[in-house]
Design an enzyme around this catalytic site. Sequence first.
Site, PDB file in Angstrom:
ATOM      1  N   CYS A  70      -6.978 -28.319  11.235  1.00  0.00           N
ATOM      2  CA  CYS A  70      -8.173 -29.135  11.439  1.00  0.00           C
ATOM      3  C   CYS A  70      -7.894 -30.629  11.329  1.00  0.00           C
ATOM      4  O   CYS A  70      -8.590 -31.439  11.938  1.00  0.00           O
ATOM      5  CB  CYS A  70      -9.270 -28.700  10.467  1.00  0.00           C
ATOM      6  SG  CYS A  70      -9.923 -27.061  10.892  1.00  0.00           S
ATOM      7  N   ASP A 106       0.860  -1.185   0.000  1.00  0.00           N
ATOM      8  CA  ASP A 106       0.000   0.000   0.000  1.00  0.00           C
ATOM      9  C   ASP A 106       0.897   1.237   0.000  1.00  0.00           C
ATOM     10  O   ASP A 106       2.126   1.127  -0.053  1.00  0.00           O
ATOM     11  CB  ASP A 106      -0.971  -0.039   1.182  1.00  0.00           C
ATOM     12  CG  ASP A 106      -0.253  -0.048   2.516  1.00  0.00           C
ATOM     13  OD1 ASP A 106       0.979   0.100   2.552  1.00  0.00           O
ATOM     14  OD2 ASP A 106      -0.928  -0.214   3.551  1.00  0.00           O
ATOM     15  N   SER A 107       0.293   2.413   0.072  1.00  0.00           N
ATOM     16  CA  SER A 107       1.080   3.649  -0.086  1.00  0.00           C
ATOM     17  C   SER A 107       1.582   4.201   1.235  1.00  0.00           C
ATOM     18  O   SER A 107       2.378   5.127   1.257  1.00  0.00           O
ATOM     19  CB  SER A 107       0.212   4.707  -0.743  1.00  0.00           C
ATOM     20  OG  SER A 107      -0.791   5.134   0.175  1.00  0.00           O
ATOM     21  N   CYS A 157     -13.304 -28.842   7.216  1.00  0.00           N
ATOM     22  CA  CYS A 157     -12.041 -28.294   6.733  1.00  0.00           C
ATOM     23  C   CYS A 157     -10.953 -29.369   6.743  1.00  0.00           C
ATOM     24  O   CYS A 157     -10.907 -30.200   7.641  1.00  0.00           O
ATOM     25  CB  CYS A 157     -11.623 -27.117   7.606  1.00  0.00           C
ATOM     26  SG  CYS A 157     -10.086 -26.337   7.082  1.00  0.00           S
ATOM     27  N   CYS A 197      -7.589 -28.510   6.497  1.00  0.00           N
ATOM     28  CA  CYS A 197      -6.315 -27.808   6.652  1.00  0.00           C
ATOM     29  C   CYS A 197      -5.457 -28.497   7.718  1.00  0.00           C
ATOM     30  O   CYS A 197      -5.926 -29.354   8.455  1.00  0.00           O
ATOM     31  CB  CYS A 197      -6.531 -26.335   7.001  1.00  0.00           C
ATOM     32  SG  CYS A 197      -6.828 -26.004   8.750  1.00  0.00           S
ATOM     33  N   HIS A 242      -5.533 -21.738  10.124  1.00  0.00           N
ATOM     34  CA  HIS A 242      -6.862 -22.159   9.665  1.00  0.00           C
ATOM     35  C   HIS A 242      -7.628 -21.002   9.023  1.00  0.00           C
ATOM     36  O   HIS A 242      -8.251 -21.166   7.969  1.00  0.00           O
ATOM     37  CB  HIS A 242      -7.700 -22.740  10.807  1.00  0.00           C
ATOM     38  CG  HIS A 242      -9.143 -22.854  10.421  1.00  0.00           C
ATOM     39  ND1 HIS A 242      -9.629 -23.891   9.658  1.00  0.00           N
ATOM     40  CD2 HIS A 242     -10.187 -22.004  10.615  1.00  0.00           C
ATOM     41  CE1 HIS A 242     -10.908 -23.696   9.418  1.00  0.00           C
ATOM     42  NE2 HIS A 242     -11.277 -22.560   9.982  1.00  0.00           N
ATOM     43  N   ASP A 244      -7.885  -7.686   0.265  1.00  0.00           N
ATOM     44  CA  ASP A 244      -6.949  -7.929   1.368  1.00  0.00           C
ATOM     45  C   ASP A 244      -7.659  -7.537   2.652  1.00  0.00           C
ATOM     46  O   ASP A 244      -8.543  -6.673   2.636  1.00  0.00           O
ATOM     47  CB  ASP A 244      -5.687  -7.074   1.250  1.00  0.00           C
ATOM     48  CG  ASP A 244      -5.932  -5.664   1.749  1.00  0.00           C
ATOM     49  OD1 ASP A 244      -6.516  -4.860   0.996  1.00  0.00           O
ATOM     50  OD2 ASP A 244      -5.575  -5.361   2.913  1.00  0.00           O
TER      51      ASP A 244
END
Lengths: 374, 374
Positions: free
Chosen positions: B311, B94-95, B306, B308, B337, B268
């Site tokens: 999990c 970002d700036s 899930c 992942c 997660h 984001d």
Amino acid sequence: MSAIKFELKHICKQTGARYGILETPHGSFETPIFMPVGTQATVKGLSPEELKSMDAEIILSNTYHLWMRPGEDLIEEAGGLHQFMNWDRSILTDSGGFQVFSLSGTRKIEEEGVHFRSHIDGSKRFLTPEKAVDIQQALGSDIMMQLDECTPYPAGKIYVKNSLERTTRWLERCLNHQTTSNKQALFGIIQGGMYPDLRKQSAREIIAFGTPGVAIGGLSVGEPAVEMYRMLDVIQPLLPEHKPHYLMGVGTPHHLFEGVLRGIDMFDCVWATRLGRNGAAVTSIGQVTVRNATYARDFSPLDPNCDCYTCKNYTRAYIRHLIKADEIFGLRLTSYHNLYFLINLMKQIRMAIQNDCFGDLFMDFKKQFDSQRR
Amino acid sequence: MSAIKFELKHICKQTGARYGILETPHGSFETPIFMPVGTQATVKGLSPEELKSMDAEIILSNTYHLWMRPGEDLIEEAGGLHQFMNWDRSILTDSGGFQVFSLSGTRKIEEEGVHFRSHIDGSKRFLTPEKAVDIQQALGSDIMMQLDECTPYPAGKIYVKNSLERTTRWLERCLNHQTTSNKQALFGIIQGGMYPDLRKQSAREIIAFGTPGVAIGGLSVGEPAVEMYRMLDVIQPLLPEHKPHYLMGVGTPHHLFEGVLRGIDMFDCVWATRLGRNGAAVTSIGQVTVRNATYARDFSPLDPNCDCYTCKNYTRAYIRHLIKADEIFGLRLTSYHNLYFLINLMKQIRMAIQNDCFGDLFMDFKKQFDSQRR
């Protein structure tokens, strides 16, 4: 039948240091070995996979902490500590005694056990040899420890003598209470403060029970290092040759070498991970306090001679930035390196013992490790 | 020649949602995409390898934070942000404007730039459009953002109009100053508060510069969600079809769906990682505040649907224990997660767009996600 099996495979011709294989219900590994400490069912900041990637074979977990939180009954309900924390290799648990003596402000020792207050909620608790066994049986560790009193340093001789004799009686009670000897090994603990004759007395008494391994407690508690070495020298000739010898709470590089030299097979210590969380690294060229400004633009790895994940991928400058910015990942990187360093050091030590040149390794290590000391 | 290439591959026949491919100097990935936030050159608690294991393709890093600490010159000396943090995939920066407005207590906006004090050491600083470009060029991100003013909510119309017009002038200055357009894409940012006519004015002005991507800022700043959707509805018809559309700072599951529905390609947000650090998980059945006592003996995974790492290997009871015991590993597990969940959600969204059934997915998701809401 014992839950563990220890084979003494080789004795270094140069030094007498021991190389062996220890087998537990959760795997077999070479000794001498360093055990990372997972106080609260986690080795601070690291995953089980990361521990495996650095070849950690056995970790230590703290009975006191798990008893207080989340409680051993919850962990038993989860299927035991291995399953609770997703660690399928070996686990050694201490008895809880050390934390009762060091963490709780007020405590009262009786023959029956120790009265104290929880450091978390202040509730009144009572730890007995039987309770220590009950908790460790619920946790399901591979190796458990008897309840002992780790006598402080310094302590008067009469106090230490009374204390070690109680520790002996407590071992008997632990053994009488244990119901899982085919699944869990229970180690006795030699105490005796800094008194050679008391150390001998304790060693004889504890070893007489024939536990599958023997631990040495009450060292590295503030005494000069030479005192510790002297006590180990006194105990060593009495230790059973074909059982593992565990030196509790010891784990700086120099102490590991000195311990191995005196016949020790197992070590544990929070030093390395604590150092990492304080923004410093143990390296082949000594301690690097990477949080210091001197490393702000140092784009070299923590340790120039290390091939661990941290050293292969990150610079001192980056790690320092993370630590200054309070980023968790900085602690992960230093903790990872520090444990890797000790585990890798033990590998070198085992290799040197097998090659009958442990003394040479020790001398070379000292020269390099102390080279940067200013 | 632009540093990035965007190909619009498919438009969902059911909803008009867009599926595309965005190529940067550090890789090519599908859109719509969610970008994890690595504020201080690290995605809090996670390693680059972990981010890759969940298929994160591009992360956002904050210019303000890196400018303040460790300084963009140090990162440039390290070889740029990618090398400094060991992340070889794409980075958007970002700036710095947003943090100047939100973090520093006193600030003064002039035509030339913004005067403020560092939140770290209180030193006086001056951020201009040119400085924002200089810093981002030193960092070497793949996509950089113009300096803009993110107008607060609520804000009066005259203020917002003056502000957006200055943002337009700042874009011109950024573009005039940039020297790396073949290596770094610079996006303009549409502002205009909650005023449809001002949003249109800003969109027309910003889009006229023909930047390789267009961002929408100043939303999700405290306004009711319907206001945000209304602004997106106003802007959408004006957006260039063959350039990526980036909705800044947006990232709850509902907002991701609503954004995609309105032609957004990039998102984001710190929401997911912040939620994780606060001991809560975003799951297919809604938010699970795993630190709550109700999960103390819950031996099921965070999210029943899930697959992942968290999990597959850990229970709510274990994660709750870690969080209660202030163990870092707990934050790692929830953060992992939560990011996995959003990245996986975007995968499903892209699949649905390609299959012309994004609307169905949205409806199914809402039904399940809101099912546990009490």
